[in-house]
Design a protein around this motif. Structure first.
Motif, PDB file in Angstrom:
ATOM      1  N   THR A  19       0.828  -1.212   0.000  1.00 18.21           N
ATOM      2  CA  THR A  19       0.000   0.000   0.000  1.00 18.21           C
ATOM      3  C   THR A  19       0.859   1.257   0.000  1.00 18.21           C
ATOM      4  O   THR A  19       0.599   2.203  -0.757  1.00 18.21           O
ATOM      5  N   VAL A  20       1.897   1.270   0.848  1.00 12.34           N
ATOM      6  CA  VAL A  20       2.781   2.444   0.903  1.00 12.34           C
ATOM      7  C   VAL A  20       3.492   2.625  -0.431  1.00 12.34           C
ATOM      8  O   VAL A  20       3.640   3.755  -0.932  1.00 12.34           O
ATOM      9  N   ALA A  21       3.948   1.513  -1.034  1.00  6.69           N
ATOM     10  CA  ALA A  21       4.620   1.600  -2.333  1.00  6.69           C
ATOM     11  C   ALA A  21       3.679   2.159  -3.399  1.00  6.69           C
ATOM     12  O   ALA A  21       4.076   3.002  -4.210  1.00  6.69           O
ATOM     13  N   LEU A 145       6.750 -10.467 -14.804  1.00  8.17           N
ATOM     14  CA  LEU A 145       5.613 -11.104 -15.465  1.00  8.17           C
ATOM     15  C   LEU A 145       5.879 -12.577 -15.761  1.00  8.17           C
ATOM     16  O   LEU A 145       4.990 -13.421 -15.598  1.00  8.17           O
ATOM     17  N   ARG A 146       7.086 -12.906 -16.183  1.00  9.68           N
ATOM     18  CA  ARG A 146       7.406 -14.289 -16.528  1.00  9.68           C
ATOM     19  C   ARG A 146       7.603 -15.161 -15.290  1.00  9.68           C
ATOM     20  O   ARG A 146       7.421 -16.376 -15.348  1.00  9.68           O
ATOM     21  N   GLY A 147       7.975 -14.545 -14.173  1.00  8.33           N
ATOM     22  CA  GLY A 147       8.295 -15.320 -12.981  1.00  8.33           C
ATOM     23  C   GLY A 147       7.140 -15.534 -12.027  1.00  8.33           C
ATOM     24  O   GLY A 147       7.308 -16.168 -10.985  1.00  8.33           O
ATOM     25  N   ASN A 148       5.939 -15.017 -12.377  1.00 13.64           N
ATOM     26  CA  ASN A 148       4.807 -15.119 -11.461  1.00 13.64           C
ATOM     27  C   ASN A 148       3.517 -15.378 -12.243  1.00 13.64           C
ATOM     28  O   ASN A 148       3.374 -14.957 -13.394  1.00 13.64           O
ATOM     29  N   ALA A 149       2.594 -16.076 -11.574  1.00  9.31           N
ATOM     30  CA  ALA A 149       1.275 -16.325 -12.171  1.00  9.31           C
ATOM     31  C   ALA A 149       0.358 -15.170 -11.777  1.00  9.31           C
ATOM     32  O   ALA A 149      -0.505 -15.287 -10.895  1.00  9.31           O
ATOM     33  N   ILE A 150       0.551 -14.023 -12.425  1.00 13.72           N
ATOM     34  CA  ILE A 150      -0.213 -12.814 -12.108  1.00 13.72           C
ATOM     35  C   ILE A 150      -1.564 -12.880 -12.804  1.00 13.72           C
ATOM     36  O   ILE A 150      -1.682 -13.367 -13.933  1.00 13.72           O
ATOM     37  N   GLU A 151      -2.598 -12.385 -12.126  1.00 19.45           N
ATOM     38  CA  GLU A 151      -3.941 -12.398 -12.684  1.00 19.45           C
ATOM     39  C   GLU A 151      -3.949 -11.691 -14.045  1.00 19.45           C
ATOM     40  O   GLU A 151      -3.279 -10.679 -14.236  1.00 19.45           O
ATOM     41  N   PRO A 152      -4.727 -12.224 -15.017  1.00 19.76           N
ATOM     42  CA  PRO A 152      -4.715 -11.657 -16.383  1.00 19.76           C
ATOM     43  C   PRO A 152      -5.035 -10.167 -16.436  1.00 19.76           C
ATOM     44  O   PRO A 152      -4.397  -9.419 -17.191  1.00 19.76           O
ATOM     45  N   ASP A 153      -6.030  -9.719 -15.646  1.00 15.83           N
ATOM     46  CA  ASP A 153      -6.380  -8.295 -15.719  1.00 15.83           C
ATOM     47  C   ASP A 153      -5.257  -7.427 -15.152  1.00 15.83           C
ATOM     48  O   ASP A 153      -4.954  -6.344 -15.694  1.00 15.83           O
ATOM     49  N   THR A 154      -4.602  -7.889 -14.076  1.00 19.94           N
ATOM     50  CA  THR A 154      -3.471  -7.141 -13.522  1.00 19.94           C
ATOM     51  C   THR A 154      -2.287  -7.155 -14.475  1.00 19.94           C
ATOM     52  O   THR A 154      -1.593  -6.156 -14.642  1.00 19.94           O
ATOM     53  N   VAL A 208      -0.408   1.118  -9.288  1.00 15.88           N
ATOM     54  CA  VAL A 208      -1.134   0.649  -8.101  1.00 15.88           C
ATOM     55  C   VAL A 208      -1.442  -0.840  -8.228  1.00 15.88           C
ATOM     56  O   VAL A 208      -1.256  -1.618  -7.275  1.00 15.88           O
ATOM     57  N   ARG A 209      -1.912  -1.271  -9.405  1.00 23.09           N
ATOM     58  CA  ARG A 209      -2.179  -2.690  -9.627  1.00 23.09           C
ATOM     59  C   ARG A 209      -0.896  -3.510  -9.537  1.00 23.09           C
ATOM     60  O   ARG A 209      -0.897  -4.628  -9.015  1.00 23.09           O
ATOM     61  N   PHE A 210       0.197  -2.942 -10.040  1.00 21.28           N
ATOM     62  CA  PHE A 210       1.492  -3.619  -9.973  1.00 21.28           C
ATOM     63  C   PHE A 210       1.932  -3.806  -8.523  1.00 21.28           C
ATOM     64  O   PHE A 210       2.336  -4.905  -8.121  1.00 21.28           O
ATOM     65  N   ALA A 211       1.856  -2.747  -7.733  1.00 17.70           N
ATOM     66  CA  ALA A 211       2.307  -2.827  -6.344  1.00 17.70           C
ATOM     67  C   ALA A 211       1.452  -3.777  -5.516  1.00 17.70           C
ATOM     68  O   ALA A 211       1.946  -4.409  -4.577  1.00 17.70           O
ATOM     69  N   ARG A 212       0.170  -3.897  -5.859  1.00 18.92           N
ATOM     70  CA  ARG A 212      -0.758  -4.718  -5.080  1.00 18.92           C
ATOM     71  C   ARG A 212      -0.905  -6.142  -5.615  1.00 18.92           C
ATOM     72  O   ARG A 212      -1.704  -6.904  -5.096  1.00 18.92           O
ATOM     73  N   CYS A 213      -0.125  -6.512  -6.637  1.00 10.78           N
ATOM     74  CA  CYS A 213      -0.302  -7.832  -7.244  1.00 10.78           C
ATOM     75  C   CYS A 213       0.311  -8.928  -6.372  1.00 10.78           C
ATOM     76  O   CYS A 213       1.054  -8.665  -5.423  1.00 10.78           O
ATOM     77  N   THR A 214       0.010 -10.183  -6.713  1.00  4.80           N
ATOM     78  CA  THR A 214       0.440 -11.331  -5.918  1.00  4.80           C
ATOM     79  C   THR A 214       1.949 -11.531  -5.912  1.00  4.80           C
ATOM     80  O   THR A 214       2.475 -12.240  -5.040  1.00  4.80           O
ATOM     81  N   ALA A 215       2.654 -10.929  -6.872  1.00  9.25           N
ATOM     82  CA  ALA A 215       4.107 -11.104  -6.925  1.00  9.25           C
ATOM     83  C   ALA A 215       4.801 -10.513  -5.706  1.00  9.25           C
ATOM     84  O   ALA A 215       5.948 -10.887  -5.405  1.00  9.25           O
ATOM     85  N   PHE A 216       4.115  -9.625  -4.963  1.00 11.77           N
ATOM     86  CA  PHE A 216       4.722  -8.980  -3.794  1.00 11.77           C
ATOM     87  C   PHE A 216       3.885  -9.177  -2.529  1.00 11.77           C
ATOM     88  O   PHE A 216       4.005  -8.405  -1.583  1.00 11.77           O
TER      89      PHE A 216
END
Length: 263
Positions: A19-21, A145-154, A208-216
């Motif tokens: 959130t801070v990021a 992007l290649r190293g994580n199963a990120i949601e398609p919309d994100t 914002v979507r990048f910072a809040r994604c499952t990769a972090f």
């Protein structure tokens, strides 16, 4: 100790850092909007006119925000590849920030009156460092992007960050080599300013979507084999994007810019 409680604590800390990021990324881009629209110049008009160092200091402060934002995401990286990519992003912005700060110190320590040529040289140095940072950013975003199963919309929103990283090296190169004179800049017009603001708003959402994604999120996952290879569709995109952007910028500067400046 209850492992579930420990996991909840880790996820909560990671969520706070995310959130801070996200806030830091948004503040940096809002600062950029203020600069593009001229509002920042009006707010700091006296300082900007009296000291050539002010512009470099303002740029260094602006770059400090994303550098800190990426640094906050490093502990919550899902795997080593994601952590490496985030470190590259933070270090890249840090190097660019140090370049602007170093130029500010050099100009402030210069004896006599600072000339426009000296200021132009300093901006050229910063431009080359920014160009290198954008290329590194492209690789880093592709690695995440290649190293994580990120949601398609994100992942689609992160694609905007990749597009920005593909276009900006060419745009920076145009400015560094002096191909586009300030008075011939295609965005020195009301339509150009509107486009820049809309694009920046989209980038705010993307960051914002990048910072809040499952990769972090703090949840560990394994990266696929060959994730570090630069031979991927994202890195190949810079070649295509560079050619298309160079052709488009030439067309805009040659034909559209004179018409836009009359609006």
């Amino acid at each position: 100790m209850d492992q579930s409680l420990f996991g909840d604590s880790v996820a909560r800390k990671a969520g706070t850092r995310q959130t801070v990021a996200a806030v830091l990324f948004a503040l940096c881009l809002i600062w950029n909007v203020l600069r593009m629209t001229g509002l920042l110049y009006l707010m700091l008009q006296d300082a900007m006119l009296t000291s050539p160092v002010t512009g470099f200091v303002m740029s260094a402060i602006e770059l400090l925000l994303p550098m800190a934002g990426f640094a906050l995401l490093i502990p919550g990286a899902a795997n080593r590849a994601t952590k490496t990519a985030t470190v590259l992003l933070s270090v890249g912005y840090g190097c660019t920030m140090l370049c602007y700060a170093g130029c500010a110190l050099s100009l402030s320590a210069a004896s006599g009156e600072v000339t426009h040529m000296q200021i132009g040289q300093m901006y050229a140095y910063c431009g080359w460092v920014s160009w290198a940072c954008e290329v590194v950013s492209l690789f880093a975003f592709s690695l995440i992007l290649r190293g994580n199963a990120i949601e398609p919309d994100t992942a689609s929103w992160i694609g905007l960050l990749l597009l920005e990283a593909m276009i900006m090296p060419v745009w920076s190169l145009f400015n560094v080599v002096g191909t586009v004179e300030p008075e011939e800049h295609p965005f020195v017009s009301f339509p150009g300013a509107v486009f820049s603001v809309v694009w920046t708003v989209l980038l705010i959402i993307a960051y914002v979507r990048f910072a809040r994604c499952t990769a972090f999120s703090g949840a560990g996952t394994d990266a696929p084999q060959g994730v570090y290879s630069p031979l991927n569709k994202y890195m190949a995109g810079i070649v295509v994007a560079s050619g298309v952007t160079l052709a488009a910028l030439w067309a805009v500067c040659r034909f559209a810019a004179p018409w836009l400046r009359t609006l």
